[in-house]
Design a protein around this motif. Structure first.
Motif, short mmCIF file in Angstrom:
data_model
loop_
_atom_site.label_atom_id
_atom_site.label_comp_id
_atom_site.label_asym_id
_atom_site.label_seq_id
_atom_site.Cartn_x
_atom_site.Cartn_y
_atom_site.Cartn_z
N UNK A 169 0.81 -1.22 0.00
CA UNK A 169 0.00 0.00 0.00
C UNK A 169 0.85 1.27 0.00
N UNK A 170 2.17 1.12 -0.06
CA UNK A 170 3.04 2.28 -0.17
C UNK A 170 3.33 2.93 1.17
N UNK A 171 4.40 3.73 1.16
CA UNK A 171 4.85 4.40 2.39
C UNK A 171 4.76 5.91 2.22
N UNK A 172 3.96 6.52 3.05
CA UNK A 172 3.84 7.98 3.11
C UNK A 172 3.13 8.31 4.41
N UNK A 173 2.70 9.54 4.60
CA UNK A 173 2.00 9.91 5.83
C UNK A 173 0.53 9.54 5.70
#
Length: 699
Positions: free
Chosen positions: A364-368
Motif C-alpha cells: 500500500x506504499x509508504x507515506x504519511x
C-alpha cells in the motif's frame, strides 16, 4: 445579517502552537517536502472523460451497505443547550423539521467555545473510556502521580483517534472497540515536565501510550450508552515497542534492514496512528502518519540520494522534540538509517486474535497515511483508498489481485489476511474542465457553476504471488517505489492537493469522498497557485472532494470529480455547499475525518476550526434536494479535536483528542477541566451520544 466569524490563529486552521509541536512536529512551519514541478489541475484535454456523465451514472448505482458506526460525547448544562438552540436558529438551522434528510433530523448545535462536549437538544452522552483506564488483567487504575510504563502498557492509550466497532458474536449487547493512539502530549501528561531533559521513565510511558487498543464494550439496551469491559479476553494493547511484521513486496528489502533486524521483516512498534479503516473481512487498518517527527539527526546525512529521500519525508534537523534517540538508537537516523523506512505504512490488525502479530502492508506504499478505507469490487477484490496528509501531497488507491473469501472459517481468515499483499498501487492525477482564467484563487465558482473535472489513476507498482513485483516508474525499482512512494508519485506527475486526509467510499453509491483539510501555503510566492480542485489561495478552511470512478467500477483507471463542499463561513463568497442555500447550513472549517451513517449521509469531523468555534462533528446530506445541507451535531471541549466518528442507528461515537491542548497549558496550568472537572488531570477519551427517548439518531 450575520457577521463573519473571526479567524483565531496564525497557525494553520485554528490549531494551537502546542498542537503543531506535539502532533506533527511543526510540519506546517517547515519547508514543504514536495518540491516537484508537477503540473497542476488545468483544462481537460480533448476527448477526456465526461465527468457529468460519470457522476450522473454513479448516482443511480447502489453497492452493498457496510456496517454502521457510532460516536460519543458528554452532556451540556440546560443553559448551554438553550443558548446553542438560539444560536443555531441564527445560523439557519433552527428546530428540525420533517424536511431535513433522514438521519439529520436534529436541532443543530451552534458554534461555541464551551469546555464540554455539546450535543443537540434531546440527546445524552457518556464517556466510554479514558486515557489510563485499565483494560488488561493486572493493570492498575489510573493515578496521575504514579504513572509507569508497565501500568500504561495495560491501560487505554493517549490521544485516541480512529475508532472501529466490530460485532462480538455470542455476547449480546457487546461490541469490540478498536482505537488508534496517535501521539503524546508530554507537557500535559507529566507534572514538572522538562522538554529539554525527559527522563527514561517518561519516555517509556510515552512509548506505551502510543499504538493501538482493543477493548470490549457493553451497550445499554435502553439507550446508546457504552461502557468498557475491563479484562475481557480479547482486550489488547499494542505500543511503540510491540512486535509488528512487514509483509508484501518490500518485506525483506535491503532498504528495511537494520542492525536489530537483518531480515527486514520485524519492526518494534507503530507510531502516530491517525485515522484508519475497517475491512469487510473483520480486520482494522491503521495509518502511520507523522512518523518523521520521532527521528533525529536527519540533517547529518549528506549523501545526496539518502538526504533527498529523508527531506521528501520531512526528516531533517538534529534532536527530535521528544528526545527518544537518547534512549534508543533506532530513533537516530545517523546511527540507524533504515529504521525510519519501517514507519509510514498501513497496519492491519486482527482484533479477534489477541495473539496475532499485526502486519505493516508494504504493497500500500509508504507515506504519511491519514487513513485507509476499502470497498469491494463486483468480484470481491478489495480496493483501498488512502490520503497522504501533507501540503501539496497526493491521494492513492490500491487494487488487490486476490478475492475475499466469505465466511469465518480458519481457511477464510488466513486467506483474507493476505489480500493486501498482492495487487497494484496507483496515484491520482486530476484535470479541471474550466478555463484557467476562471480559477483566480478567490474561490469564485467558474461559469459552469461547479469546480469539477476528470482524472486518471496512474500505476506505480504491482506485486504478485511468489514475491513477484514490478515498477511502473522509470528509474526506480519496485522496492524503491514502495519505500519511497512520494518520490515515485512525483515522477509520474500526480496532482498536488491541499492536505488529503481521510478518504471514504460511500457504501450506498460507491462515490469516494476525500477530506482536504487546508493549505495555508497555496498561492504563496514560489508555491503552487490555486487550481480547480484546490480553488483558494491561502486556503484556511479546506474542502471535500467527491470522486466517481467510471462505471462505478473501482477497477477503473478513469474517474470524474467535483468539489462537494468548499468550507468556511457561509457568508464568505468563497464557500460552496453543493448549491444548497448557504443561509441554512452550519459553518464548517478544516474537514478531517469522514464517515457514513446508515442513511447515506456523510459525517465530517474537523481539525483546527478557523472560524472562532471549537472543533465539531457535522452531518451533511449527499443526495436529494437537501444535498449539501451541513448540520453540526456536536462540539468539543477547549483545545480538543474531533476524531474517529462512527454513526450507528442508535448512537454516535467520537474520540475527544487532545483536550486542553492550548498554548501555555501544562499539568500545573490546565486549559480545560474536561472530562472529570476541576482539580483532575485532563484526559483524552471516547464518548458515546444517543437520543434520550431511545429512538434512532437523526430520524
Amino acid at each position: 445579517m450575520r457577521r463573519m466569524l473571526p479567524l483565531i490563529s496564525s497557525h494553520p486552521g485554528g490549531r494551537s502552537a502546542l498542537t503543531c509541536r506535539y502532533r506533527c512536529g511543526d510540519a506546517c512551519f517547515h519547508e514543504v517536502p514536495n518540491t516537484s514541478d508537477n503540473a497542476y489541475v488545468g483544462d481537460v484535454v480533448a476527448g477526456a472523460l465526461s465527468r457529468r456523465n460519470v457522476l450522473r451514472a454513479s448516482a443511480v448505482v447502489t453497492v452493498a451497505a457496510a456496517t454502521g458506526a457510532t460516536a460519543a460525547g458528554q452532556g451540556a448544562p440546560q443553559a448551554q443547550a438553550a443558548e446553542a438552540t438560539a444560536a443555531a436558529a441564527r445560523h439557519g438551522n433552527g428546530p428540525a423539521t420533517g424536511n431535513a434528510a433522514r438521519g439529520l433530523r436534529f436541532t443543530a448545535v451552534a458554534p461555541n467555545t464551551t469546555d464540554a462536549v455539546t450535543v443537540p437538544e434531546g440527546y445524552a452522552q457518556n464517556v466510554v473510556i479514558k486515557w489510563g483506564d485499565p483494560i488488561l488483567r493486572g493493570a492498575p487504575a489510573f493515578d496521575a502521580d504514579r504513572q509507569s510504563a508497565k501500568a500504561q502498557a495495560g491501560q487505554f492509550g493517549y490521544n485516541n483517534d480512529f475508532l472501529s466497532l466490530l460485532p462480538l458474536p455470542g455476547e449480546p449487547g457487546r461490541q469490540l472497540l478498536v482505537a488508534n493512539h496517535e501521539y503524546t502530549d508530554e507537557v500535559l501528561m507529566f507534572a514538572g515536565y522538562d522538554p529539554a531533559n525527559p527522563t527514561r521513565e517518561q519516555v517509556e510511558i510515552a512509548w506505551a501510550a502510543h499504538g493501538l487498543s482493543v477493548v470490549a464494550v457493553q451497550g445499554e439496551w435502553k439507550s446508546g450508552k457504552l461502557t468498557a469491559v475491563s479484562r475481557h479476553h480479547l482486550n489488547r494493547r499494542l505500543t511503540a515497542t510491540s512486535e509488528f511484521r512487514l509483509t508484501g513486496p518490500a518485506a525483506g528489502s535491503e532498504l528495511l534492514r537494520t542492525s536489530a533486524d537483518r531480515t527486514g521483516t520485524k519492526v518494534l512498534g507503530t507510531l502516530n496512528n491517525c485515522a484508519g479503516g475497517t475491512t469487510p473481512w473483520g480486520t482494522t487498518l491503521h495509518g502511520e502518519e507523522n512518523f518523521n517527527q520521532y527521528f533525529a539527526n536527519g540533517g547529518s546525512v549528506t549523501e545526496p540520494v539518502a538526504a533527498a529521500r529523508l527531506k521528501r519525508y520531512g526528516i531533517a534537523g538534529a534532536a527530535s522534540e521528544r528526545k527518544w534517540e537518547r534512549f534508543d538508537q533506532r530513533f537516530d537516523v545517523a546511527r540507524e538509517p533504515n529504521e525510519v523506512n519501517r514507519f509510514g505504512w498501513v497496519v492491519e490488525l486482527d482484533p479477534y486474535d489477541p495473539h496475532s502479530t499485526p502486519r505493516k502492508r508494504t504493497a500500500l506504499g509508504r507515506f504519511k497515511h491519514e487513513a485507509a478505507q476499502p470497498r469491494l469490487t463486483a468480484d470481491g477484490r478489495p480496493v483501498v483508498y488512502m490520503g497522504d496528509d501533507e501540503k501539496f501531497d497526493y491521494f492513492y488507491k490500491f487494487v488487490s489481485s486476490k478475492r475475499m473469501m466469505r465466511g469465518t472459517s480458519r481457511a477464510a481468515r488466513e486467506h483474507n489476511l493476505t489480500l493486501l499483499d498482492e495487487g497494484t498501487l496507483y496515484v491520482a492525477k486530476l484535470t479541471g474542465d474550466s478555463p484557467a482564467a476562471e480559477i483566480d484563487g478567490s474561490g469564485k465558482l467558474p461559469s459552469d457553476g461547479e469546480f469539477d473535472g476528470g482524472g486518471e489513476w496512474i500505476p506505480l507498482a504491482s506485486s504478485g504471488p511468489g514475491g513477484r513485483k514490478k515498477s511502473f516508474v522509470e528509474g526506480m525499482t519496485a522496492d524503491e517505489v514502495y519505500v519511497f512512494t512520494r518520490q515515485a508519485a512525483d515522477k509520474v506527475g500526480a496532482t498536488k492537493m491541499d492536505r488529503p486526509e481521510d478518504v471514504e467510499p460511500s457504501p450506498r453509491t460507491g462515490r469516494v469522498y476525500i477530506a482536504l483539510t487546508n493549505n495555508s501555503d497555496r498561492g504563496k510566492e514560489g508555491k503552487a497557485a490555486a487550481d480547480e480542485a484546490n480553488p483558494r489561495n491561502l486556503n484556511k478552511h479546506g474542502q471535500v472532494l467527491e470522486l466517481a470512478e467510471y462505471g462505478n467500477n473501482p477497477l477503473s483507471t478513469r474517474f470524474a470529480w467535483r468539489l462537494f463542499l468548499v468550507c468556511g463561513d457561509p457568508e464568505d463568497p468563497a464557500t460552496y455547499f453543493s448549491g444548497f442555500p448557504k443561509e441554512q447550513v452550519s459553518p464548517i472549517s478544516c474537514p478531517d475525518n469522514v464517515a457514513f451513517d446508515p442513511h447515506g449521509n456523510l459525517w465530517i469531523s474537523t481539525d483546527g476550526n478557523a472560524l472562532g468555534s471549537h472543533d465539531g462533528l457535522f452531518g451533511v446530506a449527499t443526495s436529494g434536494e437537501r444535498r449539501g445541507e451541513v448540520k453540526q451535531f456536536l462540539t468539543m471541549p477547549s483545545g480538543a479535536e474531533t476524531c474517529g466518528p462512527i454513526i450507528q442507528d442508535r448512537r454516535v461515537l467520537v474520540s475527544v483528542q487532545h483536550p486542553g491542548e492550548k498554548d501555555g497549558a501544562s499539568v500545573e496550568k490546565p486549559a480545560s477541566i474536561w472530562p472529570d472537572g476541576p482539580g483532575r488531570m485532563v484526559r483524552p477519551a471516547v464518548v458515546s451520544v444517543w437520543r434520550k427517548d431511545g429512538g434512532n439518531v437523526g430520524v
